[in-house]
Design a protein around this motif. Structure first.
Motif, PDB file in Angstrom:
ATOM      1  N   PRO A 126       0.859  -1.189  -0.045  1.00  0.00           N
ATOM      2  CA  PRO A 126       0.007   0.041  -0.098  1.00  0.00           C
ATOM      3  C   PRO A 126       0.869   1.225  -0.133  1.00  0.00           C
ATOM      4  O   PRO A 126       1.863   1.400   0.515  1.00  0.00           O
ATOM      5  CB  PRO A 126      -0.782  -0.057   1.354  1.00  0.00           C
ATOM      6  CG  PRO A 126      -0.978  -1.556   1.641  1.00  0.00           C
ATOM      7  CD  PRO A 126       0.421  -1.980   1.111  1.00  0.00           C
ATOM      8  N   GLU A 127       0.263   2.384  -0.591  1.00  0.00           N
ATOM      9  CA  GLU A 127       1.137   3.680  -0.551  1.00  0.00           C
ATOM     10  C   GLU A 127       1.545   4.169   0.780  1.00  0.00           C
ATOM     11  O   GLU A 127       0.541   4.082   1.895  1.00  0.00           O
ATOM     12  CB  GLU A 127       0.202   4.796  -1.421  1.00  0.00           C
ATOM     13  CG  GLU A 127       0.915   6.047  -1.558  1.00  0.00           C
ATOM     14  CD  GLU A 127       0.372   6.862  -2.402  1.00  0.00           C
ATOM     15  OE1 GLU A 127       0.128   8.017  -2.136  1.00  0.00           O
ATOM     16  OE2 GLU A 127      -0.659   6.266  -3.140  1.00  0.00           O
ATOM     17  N   GLY A 128       2.576   4.581   0.811  1.00  0.00           N
ATOM     18  CA  GLY A 128       3.224   4.944   2.326  1.00  0.00           C
ATOM     19  C   GLY A 128       3.862   3.858   3.081  1.00  0.00           C
ATOM     20  O   GLY A 128       4.297   4.091   4.093  1.00  0.00           O
ATOM     21  N   LYS A 141       1.469  -7.926   6.918  1.00  0.00           N
ATOM     22  CA  LYS A 141       1.058  -6.525   7.516  1.00  0.00           C
ATOM     23  C   LYS A 141       2.189  -5.765   6.652  1.00  0.00           C
ATOM     24  O   LYS A 141       3.374  -6.143   6.783  1.00  0.00           O
ATOM     25  CB  LYS A 141       1.129  -6.444   8.831  1.00  0.00           C
ATOM     26  CG  LYS A 141       2.546  -6.728   9.547  1.00  0.00           C
ATOM     27  CD  LYS A 141       2.585  -6.350  10.886  1.00  0.00           C
ATOM     28  CE  LYS A 141       3.947  -6.356  11.432  1.00  0.00           C
ATOM     29  NZ  LYS A 141       4.075  -6.445  12.601  1.00  0.00           N
ATOM     30  N   PRO A 142       1.644  -4.607   6.130  1.00  0.00           N
ATOM     31  CA  PRO A 142       2.637  -3.698   5.418  1.00  0.00           C
ATOM     32  C   PRO A 142       3.388  -2.950   6.554  1.00  0.00           C
ATOM     33  O   PRO A 142       2.842  -2.531   7.806  1.00  0.00           O
ATOM     34  CB  PRO A 142       1.608  -2.728   4.819  1.00  0.00           C
ATOM     35  CG  PRO A 142       0.401  -2.692   5.408  1.00  0.00           C
ATOM     36  CD  PRO A 142       0.431  -3.970   5.986  1.00  0.00           C
ATOM     37  N   VAL A 143       4.667  -2.698   6.462  1.00  0.00           N
ATOM     38  CA  VAL A 143       5.649  -1.861   7.386  1.00  0.00           C
ATOM     39  C   VAL A 143       6.200  -0.632   6.728  1.00  0.00           C
ATOM     40  O   VAL A 143       6.604  -0.848   5.750  1.00  0.00           O
ATOM     41  CB  VAL A 143       6.755  -2.963   7.920  1.00  0.00           C
ATOM     42  CG1 VAL A 143       7.413  -2.350   8.918  1.00  0.00           C
ATOM     43  CG2 VAL A 143       5.866  -4.173   8.601  1.00  0.00           C
TER      44      VAL A 143
END
Length: 113
Positions: free
Chosen positions: A38-40, A87-89
């Motif tokens: 995801p962006e960010g 999970k995005p990190v």
């Protein structure tokens, strides 16, 4: 992925079953890692748990999942519970040093530094 893997199946070699379990866990991580972040965010990380069942599972980093599966199999258990959730990190950034000084040891000789 939250799954309980049988480690003892009638008519199958336990070593091959164990290898299949480890292969499925690694395959899941590769598949999740290929997804667009995801962006960010910078990359995917994993929250992992391994144990005899969901209640008795212990948290671990992804690098320790396969050795923990091996440990559960050596106890002679009939099944192994594995939970791997992606999970995005955001990558932790190093803090800037004051006055632009170089942090850490220099690889240059003292007279050249």
């Amino acid at each position: 992925m939250k799954k309980s893997f049988p480690l003892q199946v009638e008519g199958k070699n336990p070593d091959r079953i164990l290898e299949a379990v480890k292969h499925e866990v690694r395959q899941y991580a590769r598949r999740e890692g290929r997804k667009t972040v995801p962006e960010g965010f910078d990359y995917w990380d994993f929250d992992c748990k391994v144990g005899l069942n969901a209640e008795a599972s212990e948290a671990a980093i992804f690098a320790r999942v396969v050795p923990l599966i091996d440990a559960v199999a050596k106890t002679g258990a009939a099944a192994c519970y594995v939970e791997v959730l992606s999970k995005p990190v955001i990558r932790a950034r190093k803090p800037p040093t004051p006055d632009g000084a170089v942090s850490g040891p220099s690889h240059l000789p003292d007279d050249m530094a």
